[in-house]
Design a protein around this motif. Structure first.
Motif, PDB file in Angstrom:
ATOM      1  N   ALA A  60       0.817  -1.220   0.000  1.00 14.15           N
ATOM      2  CA  ALA A  60       0.000   0.000   0.000  1.00 14.15           C
ATOM      3  C   ALA A  60       0.846   1.263   0.000  1.00 14.15           C
ATOM      4  CB  ALA A  60      -0.933   0.003   1.212  1.00 14.15           C
ATOM      5  N   ILE A  61       2.106   1.159   0.375  1.00 17.76           N
ATOM      6  CA  ILE A  61       2.964   2.343   0.442  1.00 17.76           C
ATOM      7  C   ILE A  61       3.098   2.999  -0.932  1.00 17.76           C
ATOM      8  CG2 ILE A  61       5.200   1.236  -0.031  1.00 17.76           C
ATOM      9  CD1 ILE A  61       4.637   3.732   2.806  1.00 17.76           C
ATOM     10  N   PHE A  62       2.896   2.200  -1.992  1.00 18.71           N
ATOM     11  CA  PHE A  62       3.085   2.741  -3.340  1.00 18.71           C
ATOM     12  C   PHE A  62       1.948   3.673  -3.760  1.00 18.71           C
ATOM     13  CE2 PHE A  62       5.821  -0.963  -3.323  1.00 18.71           C
ATOM     14  CZ  PHE A  62       6.967  -0.471  -3.928  1.00 18.71           C
ATOM     15  N   TYR A  63       0.726   3.435  -3.259  1.00 23.15           N
ATOM     16  CA  TYR A  63      -0.388   4.293  -3.674  1.00 23.15           C
ATOM     17  C   TYR A  63      -0.159   5.759  -3.305  1.00 23.15           C
ATOM     18  CZ  TYR A  63      -3.147   0.177  -4.948  1.00 23.15           C
ATOM     19  OH  TYR A  63      -3.607  -0.971  -5.540  1.00 23.15           O
ATOM     20  N   ILE A  74       3.130   0.942 -13.258  1.00 19.63           N
ATOM     21  CA  ILE A  74       3.852   0.609 -12.022  1.00 19.63           C
ATOM     22  C   ILE A  74       3.007  -0.311 -11.151  1.00 19.63           C
ATOM     23  CG2 ILE A  74       4.821   1.523  -9.867  1.00 19.63           C
ATOM     24  CD1 ILE A  74       5.517   4.091 -11.393  1.00 19.63           C
ATOM     25  N   LYS A  75       1.738   0.064 -10.941  1.00 19.09           N
ATOM     26  CA  LYS A  75       0.860  -0.772 -10.120  1.00 19.09           C
ATOM     27  C   LYS A  75       0.511  -2.075 -10.821  1.00 19.09           C
ATOM     28  CE  LYS A  75      -0.445  -0.620  -6.789  1.00 19.09           C
ATOM     29  NZ  LYS A  75       0.193  -1.159  -5.554  1.00 19.09           N
ATOM     30  N   THR A 109      -1.290   3.059   7.955  1.00 15.35           N
ATOM     31  CA  THR A 109       0.073   3.450   8.336  1.00 15.35           C
ATOM     32  C   THR A 109       0.848   3.997   7.143  1.00 15.35           C
ATOM     33  OG1 THR A 109       0.078   1.720  10.032  1.00 15.35           O
ATOM     34  CG2 THR A 109       2.214   2.640   9.408  1.00 15.35           C
ATOM     35  N   ALA A 110       0.598   3.436   5.954  1.00 16.15           N
ATOM     36  CA  ALA A 110       1.367   3.805   4.761  1.00 16.15           C
ATOM     37  C   ALA A 110       1.330   5.303   4.450  1.00 16.15           C
ATOM     38  CB  ALA A 110       0.891   2.981   3.562  1.00 16.15           C
ATOM     39  N   PRO A 111       0.152   5.933   4.307  1.00 21.12           N
ATOM     40  CA  PRO A 111       0.157   7.369   3.998  1.00 21.12           C
ATOM     41  C   PRO A 111       0.695   8.231   5.134  1.00 21.12           C
ATOM     42  CG  PRO A 111      -2.085   6.597   4.390  1.00 21.12           C
ATOM     43  CD  PRO A 111      -1.217   5.380   4.292  1.00 21.12           C
ATOM     44  N   THR A 143      -8.127   0.255  -9.521  1.00 23.39           N
ATOM     45  CA  THR A 143      -8.159   1.459 -10.351  1.00 23.39           C
ATOM     46  C   THR A 143      -8.410   2.701  -9.505  1.00 23.39           C
ATOM     47  OG1 THR A 143      -8.998   0.175 -12.232  1.00 23.39           O
ATOM     48  CG2 THR A 143      -9.253   2.563 -12.333  1.00 23.39           C
ATOM     49  N   VAL A 144      -9.369   2.609  -8.599  1.00 19.64           N
ATOM     50  CA  VAL A 144      -9.678   3.755  -7.736  1.00 19.64           C
ATOM     51  C   VAL A 144      -8.487   4.102  -6.849  1.00 19.64           C
ATOM     52  CG1 VAL A 144     -11.125   4.561  -5.826  1.00 19.64           C
ATOM     53  CG2 VAL A 144     -12.163   3.354  -7.752  1.00 19.64           C
ATOM     54  N   LEU A 145      -7.857   3.092  -6.251  1.00 17.93           N
ATOM     55  CA  LEU A 145      -6.716   3.350  -5.376  1.00 17.93           C
ATOM     56  C   LEU A 145      -5.561   4.009  -6.131  1.00 17.93           C
ATOM     57  CD1 LEU A 145      -6.648   0.058  -3.256  1.00 17.93           C
ATOM     58  CD2 LEU A 145      -7.182   2.354  -2.435  1.00 17.93           C
ATOM     59  N   THR A 146      -5.383   3.633  -7.388  1.00 16.65           N
ATOM     60  CA  THR A 146      -4.280   4.189  -8.175  1.00 16.65           C
ATOM     61  C   THR A 146      -4.530   5.638  -8.574  1.00 16.65           C
ATOM     62  OG1 THR A 146      -3.759   1.994  -9.071  1.00 16.65           O
ATOM     63  CG2 THR A 146      -2.880   3.895 -10.265  1.00 16.65           C
ATOM     64  N   PHE A 147      -5.751   5.955  -8.994  1.00 12.13           N
ATOM     65  CA  PHE A 147      -6.003   7.260  -9.609  1.00 12.13           C
ATOM     66  C   PHE A 147      -6.780   8.250  -8.742  1.00 12.13           C
ATOM     67  CE2 PHE A 147      -5.403   4.383 -13.283  1.00 12.13           C
ATOM     68  CZ  PHE A 147      -4.274   5.001 -13.809  1.00 12.13           C
ATOM     69  N   LEU A 148      -7.261   7.815  -7.583  1.00 11.95           N
ATOM     70  CA  LEU A 148      -8.010   8.731  -6.718  1.00 11.95           C
ATOM     71  C   LEU A 148      -7.217   9.992  -6.362  1.00 11.95           C
ATOM     72  CD1 LEU A 148     -10.654   9.207  -5.179  1.00 11.95           C
ATOM     73  CD2 LEU A 148      -9.634   8.012  -3.222  1.00 11.95           C
ATOM     74  N   PRO A 149      -5.933   9.895  -5.971  1.00 15.45           N
ATOM     75  CA  PRO A 149      -5.217  11.136  -5.638  1.00 15.45           C
ATOM     76  C   PRO A 149      -5.079  12.080  -6.825  1.00 15.45           C
ATOM     77  CG  PRO A 149      -3.689   9.288  -5.772  1.00 15.45           C
ATOM     78  CD  PRO A 149      -5.068   8.714  -5.790  1.00 15.45           C
ATOM     79  N   PHE A 150      -5.037  11.526  -8.036  1.00 11.07           N
ATOM     80  CA  PHE A 150      -4.891  12.371  -9.221  1.00 11.07           C
ATOM     81  C   PHE A 150      -6.194  13.103  -9.546  1.00 11.07           C
ATOM     82  CE2 PHE A 150      -1.613   9.138  -9.472  1.00 11.07           C
ATOM     83  CZ  PHE A 150      -0.488   9.913  -9.719  1.00 11.07           C
ATOM     84  N   ILE A 151      -7.327  12.537  -9.132  1.00  5.50           N
ATOM     85  CA  ILE A 151      -8.598  13.264  -9.258  1.00  5.50           C
ATOM     86  C   ILE A 151      -8.549  14.513  -8.381  1.00  5.50           C
ATOM     87  CG2 ILE A 151     -11.082  13.177  -8.804  1.00  5.50           C
ATOM     88  CD1 ILE A 151     -10.987  10.183  -9.394  1.00  5.50           C
ATOM     89  N   PHE A 152      -8.061  14.349  -7.162  1.00  7.04           N
ATOM     90  CA  PHE A 152      -7.975  15.487  -6.242  1.00  7.04           C
ATOM     91  C   PHE A 152      -6.933  16.503  -6.715  1.00  7.04           C
ATOM     92  CE2 PHE A 152     -10.357  12.660  -3.569  1.00  7.04           C
ATOM     93  CZ  PHE A 152     -11.099  13.502  -2.750  1.00  7.04           C
ATOM     94  N   ILE A 153      -5.831  16.022  -7.272  1.00 10.26           N
ATOM     95  CA  ILE A 153      -4.813  16.935  -7.803  1.00 10.26           C
ATOM     96  C   ILE A 153      -5.389  17.754  -8.956  1.00 10.26           C
ATOM     97  CG2 ILE A 153      -2.625  17.037  -9.071  1.00 10.26           C
ATOM     98  CD1 ILE A 153      -1.720  14.603  -7.405  1.00 10.26           C
ATOM     99  N   SER A 154      -6.185  17.101  -9.821  1.00 12.28           N
ATOM    100  CA  SER A 154      -6.793  17.808 -10.955  1.00 12.28           C
ATOM    101  C   SER A 154      -7.801  18.855 -10.498  1.00 12.28           C
ATOM    102  CB  SER A 154      -7.480  16.805 -11.891  1.00 12.28           C
ATOM    103  OG  SER A 154      -8.638  16.241 -11.291  1.00 12.28           O
ATOM    104  N   GLN A 155      -8.302  18.702  -9.260  1.00 11.15           N
ATOM    105  CA  GLN A 155      -9.269  19.660  -8.722  1.00 11.15           C
ATOM    106  C   GLN A 155      -8.614  20.749  -7.878  1.00 11.15           C
ATOM    107  OE1 GLN A 155     -12.028  17.126  -6.635  1.00 11.15           O
ATOM    108  NE2 GLN A 155     -13.112  16.504  -8.486  1.00 11.15           N
TER     109      GLN A 155
END
Length: 390
Positions: free
Chosen positions: A25-28, A48-49, A147-149, A231-243
């Motif tokens: 999970a550390i990679f997400y 990568i994922k 713990t990862a994030p 898919t959600v775990l991989t791209f969810l942060p990028f949705i927030f970055i785009s916003q």
């Protein structure tokens, strides 16, 4: 307080799950930092994922098969040491392609945990507390995920993503090696796991005849669920970055998501011991799909609240699916079937970040999420075709 053997086994399996999920999970939460450092496209991020989880799925079946004949303790220990060394290797990667190669090596070791630990717990708690025990095992992984994030936000912002991976890898390998003998004596000293049903009078030995057709339907539904989750775990942060969210704050998204996911796993597992499991799957998938859709259309600061409910649905379903595998398979061949199940579901989940990364590059990330919305809802009718009346 003196613990009986089943509780010791559940604690042991849960601790190994915490460490294994911390590794993977550390990679997400690190992906936005890696993408920014190496200037990656969505498809490269997804790859990568795909490599890590694809490699993890490759040894799921062999690990599950071997666990029918070999002590789960040694399989789980070897797996966690392997993936830990792989994480250390990734920390010294100097290019994108070297990172992919080392991710492949690390991912192979990550495939031991799920089929072996699930087999161990499911044959310990055969009937009365089956879904609850699987839910606890599943929940424990989210302790590693939560713990990862936190580790990423503390270490990466100051020392970089490579140092973060190095620290996690060294910690995990050292912990596993130092606790090998104490844990072996505490849990496995009587070498009685093969005869656990005879030695524990709280467990009712229930014979279940495996239905391959029933198992296949369950596996297909679980595979689609994995596609949605990875898919959600991989791209969810990028949705927030785009916003408008900054990269350094994206770890908060995962902390909230995993807290919701941990609660979802425990309660979904517990409720499935009292209510029809397929109904729990339907509720979690509806919650997942509409939470995901809402995040696309509301301000990201408010969307952080929705992420909690997204986590409940996104991760909660897995406890029900894993417990259901035990419901439709013969206890004496369960290691093999858990191996097949995890190979198929994680294999499907592994390729999804690459596929939806390409969709995001060609169109945009919102189009990819719309497709995931449809796939998520499709899990419901397929799940209702599974017979869990054994």
């Amino acid at each position: 307080m003196k613990l009986d053997l089943p509780k010791k086994i559940l604690i042991y399996a849960s601790v190994t799950h915490i460490l294994n999920d911390l590794y993977l999970a550390i990679f997400y939460p690190l992906l936005p930092f890696i993408a920014d450092d190496l200037d990656l496209k969505y498809s490269q991020i997804g790859l990568i994922k795909t490599v890590i989880m694809g490699a993890s799925s490759m040894l799921q079946f062999p690990a599950g098969l071997i666990s029918d004949f070999m002590s789960e303790f040694w399989i789980l220990s070897i797996g966690n040491i392997w993936v830990g060394l792989g994480v250390i290797g990734i920390s010294i990667a100097s290019s994108y392609y070297l990172l992919l190669i080392l991710s492949l090596i690390a991912g192979l070791g990550g495939g031991f945990q799920h089929p072996v630990a699930s087999r161990l717990v499911s044959r310990t708690f055969i009937k009365d507390r089956l879904y609850t025990s699987i839910g606890v095992l599943n929940f424990s992984g989210d302790i590693g995920k939560i713990t990862a994030p936190i580790v990423v936000s503390v270490v990466t912002l100051k020392w970089g993503w490579q140092t973060c991976l190095l620290a996690v890898g060294i910690f995990g390998v050292s912990l596993t090696i130092l606790t090998l003998l104490p844990i072996n004596r505490w849990v496995f000293k009587h070498n009685n796991l093969k005869n656990i049903h005879e030695n524990n009078d709280q467990i009712e030995n229930v014979k279940v005849k495996t239905s391959l057709f029933n198992f296949t339907k369950l596996m297909f539904a679980g595979s689609l669920d994995s596609v949605v989750r990875y898919t959600v775990l991989t791209f969810l942060p990028f949705i927030f970055i785009s916003q408008g969210m900054s990269i350094k704050n994206t770890s908060l998204v995962f902390i909230i998501l995993y807290i919701g996911g941990a609660l979802g796993k425990v309660f979904s597992g517990k409720l499935s011991d009292y209510f029809p499991p397929i109904n729990i799957i339907a509720i979690t998938k509806i919650l997942t799909s509409f939470s995901l859709l809402a995040i696309l259309f509301i301000d990201y600061k408010i969307a952080l609240l929705v992420v909690f409910f997204l986590g409940i649905g996104l991760n909660g379903t897995s406890s029900v699916f894993y417990g259901s595998v035990a419901r439709v398979t013969d206890v004496n061949k369960r290691g093999k079937y858990f191996g097949i199940y995890y190979t198929a579901t994680e294999g499907m989940g592994a390729i999804s970040p690459l596929i939806f990364g390409i969709i995001s590059d060609v169109f945009n990330i919102n189009v990819a999420i719309y497709a995931i919305f449809v796939i998520c809802l499709s899990v419901i009718p397929i799940s209702y075709r599974v017979n869990l009346k054994n």
